[in-house]
Design a protein around this motif. Structure first.
Motif, short mmCIF file in Angstrom:
data_model
loop_
_atom_site.label_atom_id
_atom_site.label_comp_id
_atom_site.label_asym_id
_atom_site.label_seq_id
_atom_site.Cartn_x
_atom_site.Cartn_y
_atom_site.Cartn_z
N LEU A 123 9.88 63.91 -11.68
CA LEU A 123 10.17 63.74 -13.10
C LEU A 123 9.12 64.43 -13.97
O LEU A 123 9.34 64.58 -15.18
CB LEU A 123 10.24 62.25 -13.46
CG LEU A 123 11.37 61.45 -12.81
CD1 LEU A 123 11.39 60.03 -13.36
CD2 LEU A 123 12.72 62.13 -13.02
N ALA A 124 7.99 64.82 -13.38
CA ALA A 124 6.95 65.50 -14.16
C ALA A 124 7.40 66.88 -14.63
O ALA A 124 6.79 67.45 -15.54
CB ALA A 124 5.67 65.63 -13.33
N ASN A 125 8.43 67.41 -14.02
CA ASN A 125 8.93 68.74 -14.39
C ASN A 125 10.34 68.61 -14.94
O ASN A 125 11.29 68.42 -14.17
CB ASN A 125 8.91 69.66 -13.17
CG ASN A 125 9.31 71.08 -13.53
OD1 ASN A 125 9.44 71.42 -14.70
ND2 ASN A 125 9.53 71.91 -12.52
N PRO A 126 10.54 68.69 -16.27
CA PRO A 126 11.88 68.52 -16.84
C PRO A 126 12.78 69.73 -16.69
O PRO A 126 13.96 69.67 -17.03
CB PRO A 126 11.58 68.26 -18.32
CG PRO A 126 10.30 68.97 -18.57
CD PRO A 126 9.51 68.89 -17.30
N LYS A 127 12.26 70.83 -16.14
CA LYS A 127 13.08 72.03 -16.02
C LYS A 127 14.30 71.86 -15.12
O LYS A 127 15.31 72.54 -15.33
CB LYS A 127 12.22 73.21 -15.54
CG LYS A 127 11.25 73.68 -16.61
CD LYS A 127 10.48 74.92 -16.19
CE LYS A 127 9.57 75.39 -17.30
NZ LYS A 127 8.81 76.61 -16.92
N LYS B 200 7.94 68.09 -21.40
CA LYS B 200 7.18 69.14 -20.71
C LYS B 200 5.68 68.89 -20.82
O LYS B 200 4.94 69.10 -19.85
CB LYS B 200 7.55 70.51 -21.30
CG LYS B 200 8.97 70.95 -20.95
CD LYS B 200 9.43 72.11 -21.80
CE LYS B 200 8.68 73.37 -21.51
NZ LYS B 200 9.22 74.53 -22.25
N LEU B 201 5.23 68.45 -21.98
CA LEU B 201 3.80 68.20 -22.16
C LEU B 201 3.33 67.06 -21.27
O LEU B 201 2.31 67.17 -20.58
CB LEU B 201 3.51 67.89 -23.63
CG LEU B 201 2.03 67.64 -23.98
CD1 LEU B 201 1.20 68.87 -23.68
CD2 LEU B 201 1.89 67.23 -25.45
N LEU C 120 3.57 74.61 -21.19
CA LEU C 120 3.64 75.68 -22.18
C LEU C 120 4.88 76.54 -22.05
O LEU C 120 5.18 77.33 -22.95
CB LEU C 120 2.40 76.57 -22.08
CG LEU C 120 1.05 75.88 -22.26
CD1 LEU C 120 -0.08 76.89 -22.11
CD2 LEU C 120 0.97 75.16 -23.59
N GLY C 121 5.60 76.42 -20.91
CA GLY C 121 6.75 77.29 -20.67
C GLY C 121 7.98 76.90 -21.47
O GLY C 121 8.06 75.85 -22.07
#
Length: 256
Positions: free
Chosen positions: A174-178, A128-129, A255-256
């Protein structure tokens, strides 16, 4: 064969040489076709129920992902900007890259990446970071170049190539692992544990198409000349708004 075994069991109280055994066997031969027909109907009915359940699960997973793919996020924002600044061709390859990234997260969820995130939260935090920082960097790039005029077809600045757009789409996805957590929830909640490889392959294909069509559709919408002219008039404002939204998404991811 099963029917014959049942017949033997039903007539086992008689000895084979006994008259009652012969009568029992004769009666069973009369009712055997009815029994076999009933068993075949029962098996077909069970197969139909299984097929219906699999279809329902597939449609539920497909619809959930379609809604997620069409929702505003980093890929939708970037596809809109690429469509208006670099055209449909670049937007199409960017969309394919986003679809490949979605497949990566879906496969990762399928093989238990979300379980790894639960066991080792620091791994998820690292993902996430890194992803959030990448999105914030993209947002800063938008702000930095917001005042620059939109490149016209007569300028020497050409849109990025197909491979570059493909890589950029993969990196943005891929920048967002959610999505890995999302796919895990979808697979656990809608896909049966005994789903066949063919069903899972069709589901992965649907995920690819959902992502590619939604992202490419946005790029196409913003690639029209009318959209381009409107964007050129207020480019600075739009880039700063897009950059601000992307930056907020990056912070939320980190941060989420």
């Amino acid at each position: 064969m099963i029917a014959n075994s049942l017949a033997a069991g039903r007539c086992a109280e008689f000895k084979p040489s006994h008259q009652g055994y012969k009568e029992c066997s004769n009666r069973w031969r009369i009712f055997k076709p009815v029994f076999v027909t009933f068993q075949l109907w029962k098996a077909a009915h069970q197969s139909a129920k299984i097929a219906d359940m699999t279809t329902s699960a597939f449609l539920a997973a497909w619809l959930l992902h379609l809604i997620a793919a069409a929702s505003p996020g980093p890929t939708i924002l970037m596809s809109a900007r690429i469509g208006v600044t670099e055209g449909m061709r670049t937007g199409l390859f960017f969309a394919f890259g986003c679809a490949i990234g979605a497949l990566f997260w879906a496969l990762a969820a399928m093989f238990g990446l979300s379980l790894l995130f639960q066991i080792a939260p620091s791994v998820l935090w690292g993902f996430k970071l890194a992803g959030g920082l990448f999105l914030v960097w993209l947002a800063l790039q938008m702000w930095q170049h917001a005042a620059e005029p939109l490149a016209s077809p007569q300028t020497n600045k050409a849109p990025r190539g197909a491979v570059s757009a493909l890589r950029f789409g993969i990196a943005t996805q891929l920048a967002n692992p959610k999505p890995a957590v999302f796919f895990s929830a979808v697979f656990v909640g809608t896909v049966p544990k005994d789903a066949t490889p063919l069903s899972l392959g069709l589901l992965l294909g649907a995920i690819f198409l959902n992502e590619a069509i939604c992202t490419a559709g946005v790029a196409r919408l913003f690639s029209f000349e009318r959209s381009r002219r409107g964007y050129a008039r207020i480019k600075g404002t739009i880039d700063r708004v897009f950059g601000g939204l992307l930056g907020l998404l990056g912070v939320k991811v980190a941060l989420g």
